[in-house]
Design an enzyme around this catalytic site. Structure first.
Site, PDB file in Angstrom:
ATOM      1  N   HIS A  33       0.818  -1.221   0.000  1.00 19.05           N
ATOM      2  CA  HIS A  33       0.000   0.000   0.000  1.00 19.05           C
ATOM      3  C   HIS A  33       0.852   1.272   0.000  1.00 19.05           C
ATOM      4  O   HIS A  33       0.688   2.125  -0.885  1.00 19.05           O
ATOM      5  CB  HIS A  33      -0.971  -0.021   1.181  1.00 19.05           C
ATOM      6  CG  HIS A  33      -1.611   1.306   1.456  1.00 19.05           C
ATOM      7  ND1 HIS A  33      -2.489   1.906   0.576  1.00 19.05           N
ATOM      8  CD2 HIS A  33      -1.482   2.161   2.513  1.00 19.05           C
ATOM      9  CE1 HIS A  33      -2.887   3.063   1.083  1.00 19.05           C
ATOM     10  NE2 HIS A  33      -2.284   3.243   2.247  1.00 19.05           N
TER      11      HIS A  33
ATOM     12  N   HIS B  18       4.278   6.625   5.615  1.00 17.89           N
ATOM     13  CA  HIS B  18       3.148   7.323   6.231  1.00 17.89           C
ATOM     14  C   HIS B  18       2.344   6.478   7.208  1.00 17.89           C
ATOM     15  O   HIS B  18       1.657   7.022   8.079  1.00 17.89           O
ATOM     16  CB  HIS B  18       2.223   7.905   5.147  1.00 17.89           C
ATOM     17  CG  HIS B  18       1.320   6.916   4.483  1.00 17.89           C
ATOM     18  ND1 HIS B  18       1.684   6.204   3.360  1.00 17.89           N
ATOM     19  CD2 HIS B  18       0.056   6.522   4.778  1.00 17.89           C
ATOM     20  CE1 HIS B  18       0.672   5.428   2.991  1.00 17.89           C
ATOM     21  NE2 HIS B  18      -0.322   5.594   3.834  1.00 17.89           N
TER      22      HIS B  18
ATOM     23  N   GLU C 164       1.679   4.785  12.851  1.00 18.57           N
ATOM     24  CA  GLU C 164       0.336   4.396  13.283  1.00 18.57           C
ATOM     25  C   GLU C 164       0.176   2.880  13.375  1.00 18.57           C
ATOM     26  O   GLU C 164      -0.468   2.367  14.303  1.00 18.57           O
ATOM     27  CB  GLU C 164      -0.710   4.960  12.319  1.00 18.57           C
ATOM     28  CG  GLU C 164      -2.143   4.633  12.715  1.00 18.57           C
ATOM     29  CD  GLU C 164      -3.143   5.146  11.705  1.00 18.57           C
ATOM     30  OE1 GLU C 164      -4.348   4.968  11.943  1.00 18.57           O
ATOM     31  OE2 GLU C 164      -2.721   5.707  10.672  1.00 18.57           O
ATOM     32  N   ASP C 165       0.746   2.147  12.432  1.00 21.20           N
ATOM     33  CA  ASP C 165       0.440   0.715  12.310  1.00 21.20           C
ATOM     34  C   ASP C 165       1.584  -0.219  12.675  1.00 21.20           C
ATOM     35  O   ASP C 165       1.444  -1.436  12.576  1.00 21.20           O
ATOM     36  CB  ASP C 165      -0.014   0.397  10.877  1.00 21.20           C
ATOM     37  CG  ASP C 165      -1.329   1.071  10.540  1.00 21.20           C
ATOM     38  OD1 ASP C 165      -2.119   1.312  11.472  1.00 21.20           O
ATOM     39  OD2 ASP C 165      -1.569   1.360   9.359  1.00 21.20           O
TER      40      ASP C 165
ATOM     41  N   ASP D 195      -3.013   8.583  -0.615  1.00 21.65           N
ATOM     42  CA  ASP D 195      -3.355   7.477   0.278  1.00 21.65           C
ATOM     43  C   ASP D 195      -4.832   7.124   0.148  1.00 21.65           C
ATOM     44  O   ASP D 195      -5.206   5.952   0.017  1.00 21.65           O
ATOM     45  CB  ASP D 195      -3.018   7.886   1.715  1.00 21.65           C
ATOM     46  CG  ASP D 195      -3.492   6.867   2.740  1.00 21.65           C
ATOM     47  OD1 ASP D 195      -3.178   5.678   2.585  1.00 21.65           O
ATOM     48  OD2 ASP D 195      -4.180   7.273   3.696  1.00 21.65           O
TER      49      ASP D 195
ATOM     50  N   ASP E  62     -25.731  16.909 -22.935  1.00 18.26           N
ATOM     51  CA  ASP E  62     -24.306  17.261 -22.948  1.00 18.26           C
ATOM     52  C   ASP E  62     -23.506  16.258 -22.120  1.00 18.26           C
ATOM     53  O   ASP E  62     -22.940  16.596 -21.094  1.00 18.26           O
ATOM     54  CB  ASP E  62     -24.080  18.686 -22.427  1.00 18.26           C
ATOM     55  CG  ASP E  62     -24.728  18.903 -21.067  1.00 18.26           C
ATOM     56  OD1 ASP E  62     -25.515  18.047 -20.658  1.00 18.26           O
ATOM     57  OD2 ASP E  62     -24.435  19.930 -20.433  1.00 18.26           O
TER      58      ASP E  62
END
Length: 705
Positions: free
Chosen positions: A48, A72, A76-77, A139, A260
């Site tokens: 990812h 990034h 956090e992970d 992301d 259109d």
């Protein structure tokens, strides 16, 4: 997934001076940190961040931004810490990673609070360095591309809704239209799957039935321009499904009524050729009135430049055409990313976006609730723009529907606060007048003026509404403190002995309030009884518990246009109930008196004392007077009372007004929820055989002096 050398080669391909060692360290660090983590589709989680970095290489972003994309999710992970990131990759990358990380750490109760907190952190982070926004958008785009692998439908829909409400508009506001369109298409497919399938099938059928119509029209436009000496690249496409769906819903028309659905892009070398191409196209095919927009002479707030027009093509279809230079096109596709320049000291960005970002960040300071923040920021991001000019010729961009109040706040906060009037194109107009494209607006100001609550009825921009709301809240608070002070003085006057000098300070502590002003405000709102205030000031002094002398409003009635908690009374002359059109009348040192608009009492009240009121959202309950004529026969009064009870109306008072051999007339005062409830009661009474007539009593005229 991109391999390490492939990613590094991509960056070096457009930026030979990029820090290759930085990119290699980031790749290895992220791969080791994520380890064996898996995504919902079964791929290694590490794929990812690498795909996000790959998206950003298409935008030719700098090495620090690419490294941030790779890293990034590590804080956090994984077990990685911000300190490790700073030590290994330097303070700049650490700051960017921290900015992106903060956007994901949301701990709030409701969806609105979560979205608002997300947006608040987002705006603060990107105001510091807009590269945070670019990483986050990439992301989110990759997450949307893999959304289908998430098993929970509720989670998929929540992510899609957040993308549609926040991330796609942000992409549009910084000019990244390709990001915006792909996000909208993917979110639309999740949120409205039936509509998405229907539109894509109809587009496929249209393409099959008309052959390669887009290619034929593109070739015709290219040939027309070439014959007149203008070399142009012409691209054509059907509009994306969400754009079509939005037009169908806004115009309330079917797919077949859309004329259109094809759009074409003409790319030339010089700005002068844009206008030359426009003239040739208008000379060849009829122009659709009202559809021409010149964003070259007056660019959009996000820096977007292009000519837009629509013509009726000879194949009996209406087509939209955008005309721009190749440079303008690069800026339109990649937005702020197309503006990045590389210097020895790092990357710089132009000022084209700073104003709207400053406006959004300023809104953060004035929003009192998550709902307000979302309302104001969505206003600032979503609405189409119009262009107006100051008398000095400065261009001011505003959303459609903006008024002189919005214009004034867009120029400067002080000008907005002091607005007393406006001239549009030299003519004095009301402040609620809608500004049209190209108008010249002059704001009339006075230092004695202050923002008015009534402006909220026609202010269109988030910035203006946030400023007005903040001022109104502060004014309301000051009024509440002053009102509470009057009640407090009345309570002190009834105390059995003179208070000690520090009695007020001690009372504030006993009641666990922050300061005396909060005590006055609490008293004014009726949250404390007189006895409780007495006890706080002088324990044991209150006498009978629960005494509450000063008048307070009905607990379930609130008024829009009136300071929350300020005392008011429902005038006995007209007994207004929720649903009636009402006006307040101010009296010195007395509650605001609420009358129905038809009340004759208002004729004697000066208009400057009138207060524009409306029932609040939670309003429920009031008293009304009915004149009920019943037959003079046994049981008639019981029938009337039974009907009132059956309709849920409590009888407050009943008087016999007239009596003769055939009929009795009663004046009945009842408690009702609102006008609708009252009308149902009247209708039920009239339907009874024992009742001859039932009417709500008209407001009574004031007694003669």
């Amino acid at each position: 997934m991109l391999r390490q050398y492939e990613l590094v080669d991509r960056v070096l391909g457009y930026d030979p001076e990029a820090d290759e060692a930085l990119l290699n360290r980031a790749y290895v660090f992220s791969m080791a940190a994520h380890g064996s983590q898996k995504r919902a589709n079964g791929d290694p989680y590490f794929s990812h961040p690498i795909e996000v970095a790959g998206i950003l290489t298409d935008l030719h972003m700098d090495d620090e931004t690419i490294a941030t994309a790779i890293l990034h999710d590590t804080v956090e992970d994984t077990l990685a810490t911000p300190e490790q990131i700073e030590k290994t990759f330097g303070p700049s990358v650490a700051r960017l990673v921290d900015g992106v990380t903060k956007l994901s750490k949301i701990e709030a109760q409701s969806d609105n609070e979560r979205a608002a907190e997300n947006l608040r952190k987002f705006l603060l982070a990107m105001s510091d360095d807009i590269r945070v926004l670019l990483v986050k958008l990439a992301d989110r785009l990759h997450n949307m591309r893999t959304l289908k692998f998430i098993p929970s439908e509720d989670k998929r829909r929540r992510i899609a809704r957040e993308t549609m409400d926040i991330y796609a508009p942000l992409a549009e506001r910084i000019g990244m239209y390709e990001f915006m369109k792909e996000m909208q298409t993917l979110a639309f497919a999740e949120l409205e799957p039936d509509a998405f399938d229907s539109i894509t099938k109809r587009l496929a059928q249209l393409k099959e039935g008309g052959g390669d119509q887009v290619s034929r029209i593109s070739s015709g436009i290219r040939l027309l321009l070439a014959q007149k000496g203008i070399k142009a690249d012409v691209e054509g496409r059907e509009k994306h499904p969400y754009s079509i769906w939005r037009k169908m819903t806004e115009r309330h028309i079917s797919f077949e009524q859309l004329s259109d659905i094809m759009a074409f892009r003409v790319l030339v070398d010089e700005p002068e050729q844009c206008y030359g191409a426009l003239g040739l196209l208008h000379a060849r095919w009829p122009m659709v009135p009202g559809r021409f927009k010149d964003y070259i002479s007056t660019p959009k707030r996000n820096g977007y430049r292009s000519l837009h027009t629509a013509v009726i093509h000879h194949e009996r279809v209406r087509i939209e055409i955008q005309i721009r230079t190749h440079k303008m096109h690069a800026e339109a596709e990649f937005g702020v990313a197309a503006h990045w320049a590389y210097k020895a000291g790092g990357m710089i960005q132009p000022d084209v976006n700073s104003r709207w970002i400053r406006d959004l960040v300023e809104i953060l300071d004035h929003a009192a609730s998550p709902e307000e923040l979302l309302e104001h920021t969505r206003m600032a991001m979503y609405q189409d723009r119009i262009f107006a000019f100051t008398p000095q010729g400065e261009l001011i961009q505003l959303p459609k529907g903006a008024t002189p109040v919005d214009f004034a706040y867009a120029v400067h906060t002080d000008l907005g606060d002091q607005t007393v009037g406006a001239k549009i194109n030299g003519r004095v107009v009301p402040l609620r007048t809608e500004i049209m494209n190209g108008d010249q607006v002059q704001i009339l100001r006075s230092k004695a003026q202050e923002p008015q609550a009534a402006w909220m009825n026609f202010a269109a921009t988030g910035k203006a509404r946030a400023k007005i709301r903040r001022f109104v809240r502060q004014k309301e608070q000051a009024e509440m403190v002053a009102l509470g002070r009057r009640f407090y003085d009345a309570i002190v006057a009834r105390m059995p002995a003179q208070l000690a000098p520090d009695a007020l300070t001690q009372a504030v502590k006993r009641l666990k309030l922050s300061d005396p002003d909060r005590l006055m405000e609490t008293i004014a709102r009726g949250a404390l009884t007189d006895a409780q205030v007495m006890e706080a000031l002088m324990p044991g002094s209150s006498g009978e518990a629960g005494t509450n002398v000063h008048p307070t409003q009905h607990s379930v009635i609130s008024m829009k246009g009136l300071t929350p908690g300020v005392a008011f009374t429902l005038a006995p002359c007209c007994t207004p109930v929720p649903g009636d059109r009402i006006v307040g009348v101010r009296h010195a040192d007395a509650p605001v008196e609420v009358h129905v608009i038809e009340c004759p009492v208002l004729q004697a009240a000066p208009e400057e004392d009138w207060v524009d009121l409306a029932w609040g959202d939670g309003s429920d309950g009031g008293t009304a007077r009915l004149a009920v004529i019943v037959r003079n026969q046994p049981g008639s009064l019981g029938v009337m009372a039974g009907i009132l009870g059956g309709q849920g109306a409590n009888i407050v008072n009943i008087n016999l007004a007239e009596r003769d051999e055939s009929f009795h007339t009663f004046i009945v005062t009842i408690e009702v929820h609102d006008v609708g409830h009252l009308m149902r009661i009247v209708a039920a009474l009239r339907a009874a055989d024992a009742v001859v007539n039932a009417e709500r009593m008209e407001p009574r005229a004031p007694l003669a002096a």
